[in-house]
Design a protein around this motif. Structure first.
Motif, PDB file in Angstrom:
ATOM      1  N   ALA A  75       0.872  -1.177  -0.199  1.00 54.46           N
ATOM      2  CA  ALA A  75       0.057  -0.054   0.097  1.00 54.46           C
ATOM      3  C   ALA A  75       0.775   1.169   0.025  1.00 54.46           C
ATOM      4  O   ALA A  75       0.597   2.071  -0.721  1.00 54.46           O
ATOM      5  N   GLU A  79       0.893   3.931  -3.170  1.00 57.65           N
ATOM      6  CA  GLU A  79       0.688   5.216  -2.979  1.00 57.65           C
ATOM      7  C   GLU A  79       1.744   6.171  -3.435  1.00 57.65           C
ATOM      8  O   GLU A  79       1.416   7.274  -3.976  1.00 57.65           O
ATOM      9  N   VAL A 104      -5.637   5.707  -5.758  1.00 50.82           N
ATOM     10  CA  VAL A 104      -5.437   5.242  -4.389  1.00 50.82           C
ATOM     11  C   VAL A 104      -6.898   4.851  -3.649  1.00 50.82           C
ATOM     12  O   VAL A 104      -7.181   3.938  -3.065  1.00 50.82           O
ATOM     13  N   ALA A 108      -8.377   1.362  -2.655  1.00 45.30           N
ATOM     14  CA  ALA A 108      -8.642   0.944  -1.262  1.00 45.30           C
ATOM     15  C   ALA A 108     -10.006   0.518  -1.415  1.00 45.30           C
ATOM     16  O   ALA A 108     -10.536  -0.439  -0.715  1.00 45.30           O
ATOM     17  N   LEU A 155     -13.265   6.560   2.134  1.00 47.53           N
ATOM     18  CA  LEU A 155     -11.835   6.397   1.443  1.00 47.53           C
ATOM     19  C   LEU A 155     -12.111   6.773  -0.098  1.00 47.53           C
ATOM     20  O   LEU A 155     -11.084   7.675  -0.288  1.00 47.53           O
ATOM     21  N   TYR A 159      -9.825  10.632  -1.215  1.00 47.01           N
ATOM     22  CA  TYR A 159      -8.652  10.913  -2.204  1.00 47.01           C
ATOM     23  C   TYR A 159      -9.182  11.590  -3.656  1.00 47.01           C
ATOM     24  O   TYR A 159      -8.530  11.514  -4.414  1.00 47.01           O
ATOM     25  N   TYR A 207      -2.284   0.702   6.878  1.00 50.36           N
ATOM     26  CA  TYR A 207      -1.434   1.704   6.422  1.00 50.36           C
ATOM     27  C   TYR A 207      -2.480   2.853   6.060  1.00 50.36           C
ATOM     28  O   TYR A 207      -2.279   3.857   6.522  1.00 50.36           O
ATOM     29  N   LEU A 208      -3.602   2.584   5.556  1.00 46.88           N
ATOM     30  CA  LEU A 208      -4.362   3.781   5.097  1.00 46.88           C
ATOM     31  C   LEU A 208      -5.121   4.530   6.404  1.00 46.88           C
ATOM     32  O   LEU A 208      -5.086   5.758   6.428  1.00 46.88           O
ATOM     33  N   GLU A 212      -3.014   7.999   6.266  1.00 45.66           N
ATOM     34  CA  GLU A 212      -3.758   8.891   5.531  1.00 45.66           C
ATOM     35  C   GLU A 212      -4.940   9.335   6.293  1.00 45.66           C
ATOM     36  O   GLU A 212      -5.168  10.684   6.471  1.00 45.66           O
TER      37      GLU A 212
END
Length: 245
Positions: A75, A79, A104, A108, A155, A159, A207-208, A212
């Motif tokens: 991920a 990204e 991204v 996701a 999500l 983005y 990770y997201l 983020e």
């Protein structure tokens, strides 16, 4: 029976997405809650299940944990590569989209759809084992699909994708558990590959959430209410997992 229950998951997913889009005036609270829900799903649901189903060691480390780390790294690399490409494209055209990479968000959301298909498969498999097992899994799937719908919409929009795309991904995520449950009338997915997938997906979600969503939630609104939403999201998933046991 599994398909009928999956229709409940369909409605809960849509309800989660509807909630996410209705509270846009409190975006920092939405993102804080989404981050907490994702953290709870990863740490309290996906990772324990993946360790149980695909816990055999590879060079001293459980396979599920290796794939968990791999998912996090994939991920991150994906990204960064997309961000570099987007930055170059923006420079060529004299602009950008504030550093957001729509692909991204779509990737996701697509991963969330894949996870929901796996939920449906797990639901169908549980009813094949027995009614009691099926009802237990149904409680977990239907309840946490609210979080799935919430996160899928959030999500996609986070983005920079248009609302129409976010709604399409939400619809796909809602249909996914029905498709997964229906597929179990044709075949049964072996437990170990399913556990391996859950480990990898958990790394992507972590990770997201950590890199983020939560930083974005606190960037302009470092408020106690945002922290409470994050903690509430984790507690909500804990409650769902506890009730499903």
């Amino acid at each position: 029976m599994a398909v009928i229950v999956a229709l409940g998951a369909f409605l809960m997913t849509l309800a989660g997405g509807w909630t996410a889009q209705r509270v846009t005036d409190r975006r920092h609270l939405v993102l804080g809650l989404a981050g907490g829900l994702m953290l709870g799903v990863v740490g309290l649901d996906l990772l324990p299940e993946s360790l149980r189903a695909a816990g055999r060691p590879v060079f001293g480390v459980p396979l599920a944990l290796l794939l968990f780390v791999a998912g996090f790294l994939v991920a991150h690399v994906a990204e960064r590569l997309l961000a570099v490409r987007q930055a170059a494209h923006g420079a060529e055209n004299g602009g950008g989209n504030g550093g957001r990479v729509p692909q991204v968000g779509l990737a996701a959301a697509a991963a969330m759809v894949g996870h929901s298909v796996a939920d449906g498969v797990a639901l169908g498999a549980a009813f094949q084992v027995g009614g009691g097992m099926g009802l237990t899994v149904a409680l977990a799937v239907v309840t946490h699909d609210f979080a799935d719908g919430f996160n899928t919409y959030t999500l996609t929009r986070l983005y920079g994708n248009a609302r129409r795309r976010a709604l399409l991904m939400l619809l796909a995520d809602a249909v996914a558990p029905v498709v997964g449950a229906a597929s179990t009338t044709l075949f049964t997915l072996p437990e170990e590959p399913l556990g391996a997938y859950l480990g990898f997906f958990g790394g992507v979600l972590l990770y997201l959430a950590a890199a983020e969503i939560l930083p974005e939630a606190h960037h302009r609104h470092p408020a106690l209410s945002t922290l409470m939403c994050t903690a509430g999201g984790v507690a909500g998933i804990w409650l769902v997992v506890g009730l499903a046991e």
